[in-house]
Structure formats: C-alpha cells, structure tokens
Design an enzyme around this catalytic site. Structure first.
Site, PDB file in Angstrom:
ATOM      1  N   ARG A  26     138.649  67.730-123.965  1.00 39.29           N
ATOM      2  CA  ARG A  26     137.626  68.571-124.570  1.00 39.29           C
ATOM      3  C   ARG A  26     138.293  69.630-125.444  1.00 39.29           C
ATOM      4  O   ARG A  26     139.365  70.138-125.119  1.00 39.29           O
ATOM      5  CB  ARG A  26     136.772  69.275-123.498  1.00 39.29           C
ATOM      6  CG  ARG A  26     135.722  68.396-122.827  1.00 39.29           C
ATOM      7  CD  ARG A  26     134.626  67.996-123.806  1.00 39.29           C
ATOM      8  NE  ARG A  26     133.531  67.289-123.164  1.00 39.29           N
ATOM      9  CZ  ARG A  26     133.479  65.972-122.964  1.00 39.29           C
ATOM     10  NH1 ARG A  26     134.495  65.210-123.342  1.00 39.29           N
ATOM     11  NH2 ARG A  26     132.417  65.425-122.400  1.00 39.29           N
ATOM     12  N   GLU A  47     132.780  70.684-133.403  1.00 38.85           N
ATOM     13  CA  GLU A  47     132.696  69.277-133.795  1.00 38.85           C
ATOM     14  C   GLU A  47     131.417  69.014-134.585  1.00 38.85           C
ATOM     15  O   GLU A  47     130.333  69.399-134.131  1.00 38.85           O
ATOM     16  CB  GLU A  47     132.752  68.390-132.554  1.00 38.85           C
ATOM     17  CG  GLU A  47     134.075  68.492-131.802  1.00 38.85           C
ATOM     18  CD  GLU A  47     134.148  67.584-130.573  1.00 38.85           C
ATOM     19  OE1 GLU A  47     133.155  66.884-130.280  1.00 38.85           O
ATOM     20  OE2 GLU A  47     135.204  67.575-129.928  1.00 38.85           O
ATOM     21  N   HIS A 104     136.271  62.387-131.805  1.00 39.04           N
ATOM     22  CA  HIS A 104     135.762  62.360-130.431  1.00 39.04           C
ATOM     23  C   HIS A 104     135.278  60.950-130.082  1.00 39.04           C
ATOM     24  O   HIS A 104     134.145  60.739-129.650  1.00 39.04           O
ATOM     25  CB  HIS A 104     134.628  63.374-130.246  1.00 39.04           C
ATOM     26  CG  HIS A 104     134.413  63.760-128.813  1.00 39.04           C
ATOM     27  ND1 HIS A 104     133.947  64.993-128.424  1.00 39.04           N
ATOM     28  CD2 HIS A 104     134.607  63.072-127.648  1.00 39.04           C
ATOM     29  CE1 HIS A 104     133.845  65.051-127.108  1.00 39.04           C
ATOM     30  NE2 HIS A 104     134.243  63.891-126.616  1.00 39.04           N
TER      31      HIS A 104
END
Length: 334
Positions: free
Chosen positions: A237, A266, A286
């Site tokens: 993360r 993000e 991601h």
C-alpha cells in the site's frame, strides 16, 4: 430483495459474480467512479442509499458513512486490503466487513519478484535503449543468487514471495510484528528486527498490511540504513514507505532503485507524480494482484460473500464475524 451497490471497477455488469448475486434475488446497482476520482463521504452515502451491501472500491467507509446508511449489512472488499474500512466502526453498527484474503497472494508475489528481477538486470533501461537504437549501453546486472532478500510482512503474500525467492538461491530474512518461527524454520528463513533487515538486504519486498503502526514504517531514518546498492519494492500500500524520503534517496543515489505498484495518491498525481521522471524506478498501476486467475478468484469470492452474508450464512472471510447472524445463533445455543 436487497440492493447491492458496486463501486469497485473490477466488477462489471454481466460478470459471473453479478449474475450469482442477481440469481439470489438481489438488485445490483453500479456506481463506478470516474478515472482518478475517489468517491467522497457525501458521494458514497448518496450512492449507497438503501443498499444492504457494497462491493467497495478505494473510497472510505467509517462512522461518517455507516451512521447514514441504516440498511447496510456488508462492506465487501475485492482483494485482501481493507485499509479504507474502519472495522471497529463497522462492528459497532453490526456491519460485516469481508475481504478476499489469500485470493491474490500468488499473483502479488509473482509480480513483486518480477519487478525485483527487472530492477536487478536493468530490464526497462535495456528496453528503452534498444527501442532508441542504443546497443552498447549494457551495464552488468546485480545478482539475485546469493543475495539477501528481506521480506517485510509474512502473511499470505509474503510467504508466497518467500517460496519464489528461495528458488533463485537467495538468502531470506523477514520482519513481521507477529513472527511465525515454525514457518521460517521450514522455509529456511530468519526473522530479524526491521533495522537489521534494512541494513542487510540487497532487495526488500514490502508485503505488510497498512495499519496505523505500519504507515510511514519506512522513513528517512530507515532508508538511511539501507545499502547504496539495495532495491526496495512496494506492492502493498502507498504510505507504508514515506514518499518524500524515498524520492530523495532515489534522486541522490542513496539507494539503487525502487519498484512501486502503489502510491500515496492513485493514480500518481501531486507529489506522487515525482517518481514518473526517475529512471531507477519501475512503476505500475496498482495491478500486482491482477493476474487472470487471481482476478477471477477474487471476483468469485465477492459473489459468494455477498450472497452468504445477505442469506445469514457464514461467508468466505469476514474480519468481524461476531456481527453475523450465524455467530449470534451459535452464541445463544452454546
């Protein structure tokens, strides 16, 4: 019939898990956010109005949301992470929180090791050079065989990464707040304190869950312990590594490079966008857990979890099972 709201982009109309939910008699409503936008608290409350379950994206779920959604019984995350859901707040409201823990562990581990190898052998640099007609810029790569690989977090993903890393002949050291020494012995790994791991490792793979204690787990002081030849890869993360400290270390050559699948913001905008200009970083959106098999398994688990919780049946993985009717019934009969 219950209303199920979908905000996670992985789940789309017509998907098998959607048909599973609809076949159970529920209505599915889609509320995907525009690219780059995360629903605010007010938007989430409006979108999930009258919903019994939410298949959640990256938006926040806490008391500010739960207090205004009286019909809500379930927040279902598609992957293993749940850092945007306040489980204590959900539990206080009798709302179940389910995840797909373990469903993408192998995929994330494969991706992390792939990035590690790409960094070690200058793969992206060579790719750019060949496309640009440059042939003679061919520096030697760093070895993995005989190197020390440090894994931060030995849950399902960290263990899968460990299994793969040892196949390359690397020595494995690990850090976890709850070390499993029997597993480490069987794996041929050693648990060490975090400063020791940072100072000894040639490659560092971050697989820790993001919690209050792991946020900024690796900052300037920690990076200062790393070898100047070391690489760090974060597929966990954004925010576990202090981005300011990491950027400074990369720009100044304090460490050799990094692999980032996750960012504090993000997609990477604002200060997170600084990494886009660096050549010693491998970046990805991601997507570490997004192999075909893992994505299919994660989505299947979503369908099962939603149908199970709304039917009062034990789901696959619930973080607060005490709120489930099946748990209450078992307690009463005991």
């Amino acid at each position: 019939m219950a209303i199920v709201v979908v905000t996670h982009s992985y789940v789309q109309p017509g998907d098998p898990e959607v048909r599973t939910i609809e076949a159970a008699g529920h209505s599915v409503r889609f509320a995907h956010a525009p690219l780059g936008h995360i629903w605010s608290v007010e938007e989430t409350v409006a979108l999930a109005d009258k919903a019994a379950a939410v298949i959640a994206g990256p938006e926040v779920y806490d008391e500010r949301v739960f207090s205004r959604l009286p019909c809500l019984k379930l927040v279902c995350k598609v992957g293993a992470g749940y850092d945007t859901v306040n489980v204590a707040d959900a539990t206080a409201r009798g709302i179940a929180v389910c995840t797909g823990a373990g469903t993408n562990a192998g995929a994330v581990a494969e991706f992390a090791v792939t990035v590690m190898l790409a960094l070690a052998r200058h793969l992206l640099r060579f790719d750019r050079n060949v496309r640009a007609g440059v042939w003679q810029d061919r520096p030697a790569g760093a070895p993995v065989d005989g190197a020390v690989v440090g894994i931060i977090g030995t849950g399902a993903i960290g263990r899968q990464a460990a299994r793969r890393v040892v196949c390359f002949g690397a020595k494995l050291i690990c850090y976890d707040v709850a070390p499993d020494r029997d597993w480490a012995t069987a794996q041929g790994a050693d648990y060490v304190d975090l400063p020791v791991l940072l100072s000894r490792s040639d490659y560092i793979l971050v697989h820790a869950a993001k919690t209050e204690t792991s946020t900024r787990l690796i900052g300037r002081d920690e990076i200062a312990l790393m070898k100047p030849t070391a690489f760090i890869i974060n597929t966990a993360r954004g925010g576990i590594i202090d981005e300011d400290a990491l950027y400074e270390a990369l720009v100044n050559g304090r460490i050799a490079g990094a692999g980032l699948d996750v960012f504090e913001t993000e997609p990477p905008t604002g200060r997170s966008a600084r990494f886009l200009s660096l050549d010693n970083v491998v970046l990805s959106p991601h997507i570490a857990g997004g192999s075909e098999n893992s994505r299919r398994t994660m989505k299947e688990m979503v369908g099962r979890n939603v149908v199970s919780v709304l039917a009062g049946v034990q789901p696959y993985h619930c973080l607060n099972p005490q709120v489930l009717p099946v748990a209450a019934a078992a307690a009463q009969s005991a």
